[in-house]
Design an enzyme around this catalytic site. Structure first.
Site, PDB file in Angstrom:
ATOM      1  N   LYS A   1     -10.642  -3.217  -3.444  1.00  0.00           N
ATOM      2  CA  LYS A   1     -10.940  -2.062  -3.712  1.00  0.00           C
ATOM      3  C   LYS A   1     -10.402  -0.823  -4.030  1.00  0.00           C
ATOM      4  O   LYS A   1     -10.795  -0.369  -5.053  1.00  0.00           O
ATOM      5  CB  LYS A   1     -11.793  -1.401  -2.210  1.00  0.00           C
ATOM      6  CG  LYS A   1     -12.348  -1.389  -1.530  1.00  0.00           C
ATOM      7  CD  LYS A   1     -13.074  -1.936  -0.731  1.00  0.00           C
ATOM      8  CE  LYS A   1     -13.686  -2.335   0.311  1.00  0.00           C
ATOM      9  NZ  LYS A   1     -12.911  -2.588   1.823  1.00  0.00           N
TER      10      LYS A   1
ATOM     11  N   LYS B   1      -5.306 -10.450  -5.765  1.00  0.00           N
ATOM     12  CA  LYS B   1      -6.673 -10.301  -5.132  1.00  0.00           C
ATOM     13  C   LYS B   1      -7.300  -9.341  -5.737  1.00  0.00           C
ATOM     14  O   LYS B   1      -6.884  -7.945  -6.345  1.00  0.00           O
ATOM     15  CB  LYS B   1      -6.064 -10.041  -3.920  1.00  0.00           C
ATOM     16  CG  LYS B   1      -5.900  -9.030  -3.505  1.00  0.00           C
ATOM     17  CD  LYS B   1      -6.301  -8.684  -1.151  1.00  0.00           C
ATOM     18  CE  LYS B   1      -6.395  -7.526  -1.586  1.00  0.00           C
ATOM     19  NZ  LYS B   1      -7.303  -6.682   0.297  1.00  0.00           N
TER      20      LYS B   1
ATOM     21  N   LYS C   1       0.320  -0.989   0.173  1.00  0.00           N
ATOM     22  CA  LYS C   1       0.186   0.497  -0.174  1.00  0.00           C
ATOM     23  C   LYS C   1       1.072   1.289  -0.482  1.00  0.00           C
ATOM     24  O   LYS C   1       0.269   2.244  -0.293  1.00  0.00           O
ATOM     25  CB  LYS C   1      -1.450  -0.360   1.476  1.00  0.00           C
ATOM     26  CG  LYS C   1      -1.829  -0.981   1.048  1.00  0.00           C
ATOM     27  CD  LYS C   1      -3.776  -0.843   1.915  1.00  0.00           C
ATOM     28  CE  LYS C   1      -4.288  -1.967   1.419  1.00  0.00           C
ATOM     29  NZ  LYS C   1      -5.847  -1.924   2.566  1.00  0.00           N
TER      30      LYS C   1
END
Ligand code: AQP
Length: 330
Positions: A196, A193, A112
């Site tokens: 969002k 994966k 992230k």
């Protein structure tokens, strides 16, 4: 009854199929035979850039989707993380027990942080807040997707460390991960994966999306060369992902799915996957819209949940304050 706890971030308007199959569906099925706590983790959502008004809207939207998926406020405690201030209080105590190197090894932070212009300290300490979320409720089981496995390990390590240094205080939680749905992958990039924040619009299936859009994406999902509907993670990750989705929604096993579509090619198979997904999402979408139409009632349902959660959180924090050596107010 064993206690179960989990959370979902209000980082997007809608949950996606990975959130639903990997997590929320288990939350619903566990609410009857567990003492269940589920929360919208808005404090986690502010670890990346956000707009306050949008966060408020998305928090309500996430809560509405949880109820729409089948969580029942009479059978489960559904609440908003920021409405229980003990989460951040316990996080500080746990942060002081966490090694800097230990926190630096979290792979989700690395992934992230690489996508942010500036990675915040909050993003770095995210897994410690998550540990506090879980330990505060003395949870036995935490139903999550495979991406959370490492964070759960950290949570157990921190619980053990606290117990060892200050006396038995926390229950050691276990991750509850269903192998078949632990990682629903991106339709366009079937080894990543579904996410969002990092999937492209074509790669993600949102629960609140129009059926026609969902159908189109599934029909265009990356499959593999060949035309056989066969489960083969290595060589056919795209088809295998769609087969897992089919299996989770139809109840058929992977060999049963292989037999059903033998010799039929991908077209019929994809059409059926699309129908299963749109049929599963349609009632959730409808109920979400109904719940959002009455904001005051939704806020009230959440206040009931937060008040129940707060009681448990305060009990744990009283114990932690004593054990950690904080002076009680006279
Ligand atoms: N693709 C997935 N397959 C199976 N489970 C998944 N989960 C997420 N993606 C998949 C599980 O859903 C729960 C809630 O996720 P979250 O809101 O904490 O966010 P996340 O894990 O970080 O998922 P996203 O979609 O990638 O969100 P962003 O982009 O906001 O970070 C968790 O139990 C998770 O394991």
């Amino acid at each position: 009854r064993a206690r179960v706890l989990s959370g979902i971030q209000p980082t997007a308007g809608s949950f996606h199929l990975g959130n639903y199959l990997g997590a929320v569906r288990q939350w619903v099925s566990m609410q009857d035979d567990h003492d269940a706590f589920y929360m919208v983790v808005d404090l986690h959502a502010i670890t990346v850039e956000y707009e306050p008004a949008q966060l408020r809207e998305r928090t309500r939207l996430a809560a509405a989707q949880l109820f729409a998926c089948g969580l029942d406020p009479d059978r489960a405690t559904v609440f908003v993380q920021s409405q229980v201030p003990e989460h951040t209080e316990l996080q500080w105590v746990m942060a002081c027990l966490t090694g800097f190197g230990e926190a630096s090894r979290m792979t989700q932070f690395k992934d992230k942080a690489a996508k942010q212009a500036v990675a915040s300290v909050g993003l770095f300490t995210y897994p410690i807040l998550q540990a506090a979320d879980i330990l505060l409720y003395q949870a036995d089981q935490v139903p999550v997707g495979a991406d959370q496995r490492q964070h759960l390990e950290l949570t157990r390590d921190l619980a053990q460390r606290f117990n060892h240094r200050f006396g038995e205080t926390f229950t050691l939680p276990s991750a509850y991960i269903l192998k078949a749905v632990e990682k629903i992958t991106d339709l366009q990039d079937p080894t990543a994966k579904m996410s969002k924040s990092s999937s492209s619009p074509q790669g993600i299936l949102d629960v609140l999306e129009e059926p026609s859009a969902l159908r189109k994406k599934i029909m265009r999902a990356v499959t593999d060369t060949g035309s056989d509907v066969i489960a083969d993670e290595e060589n056919k990750p795209g088809v295998t992902n769609l087969m897992r989705i089919h299996s989770a929604l139809s109840g058929l096993s992977l060999p049963e799915i292989e037999a059903r579509y033998a010799g039929q090619g991908y077209g019929t198979f994809k059409k059926d996957v699309a129908e299963l997904v749109t049929d599963a999402f349609a009632p959730i979408r409808e109920r979400t819209q109904k719940l959002l139409a009455n904001e005051a009632e939704l806020d009230r349902m959440l206040a009931v949940g937060s008040s129940r959660a707060g009681k448990v959180a305060r009990e744990t924090m009283d114990l932690v304050r004593d054990r950690a050596g904080f002076l009680r107010p006279a």
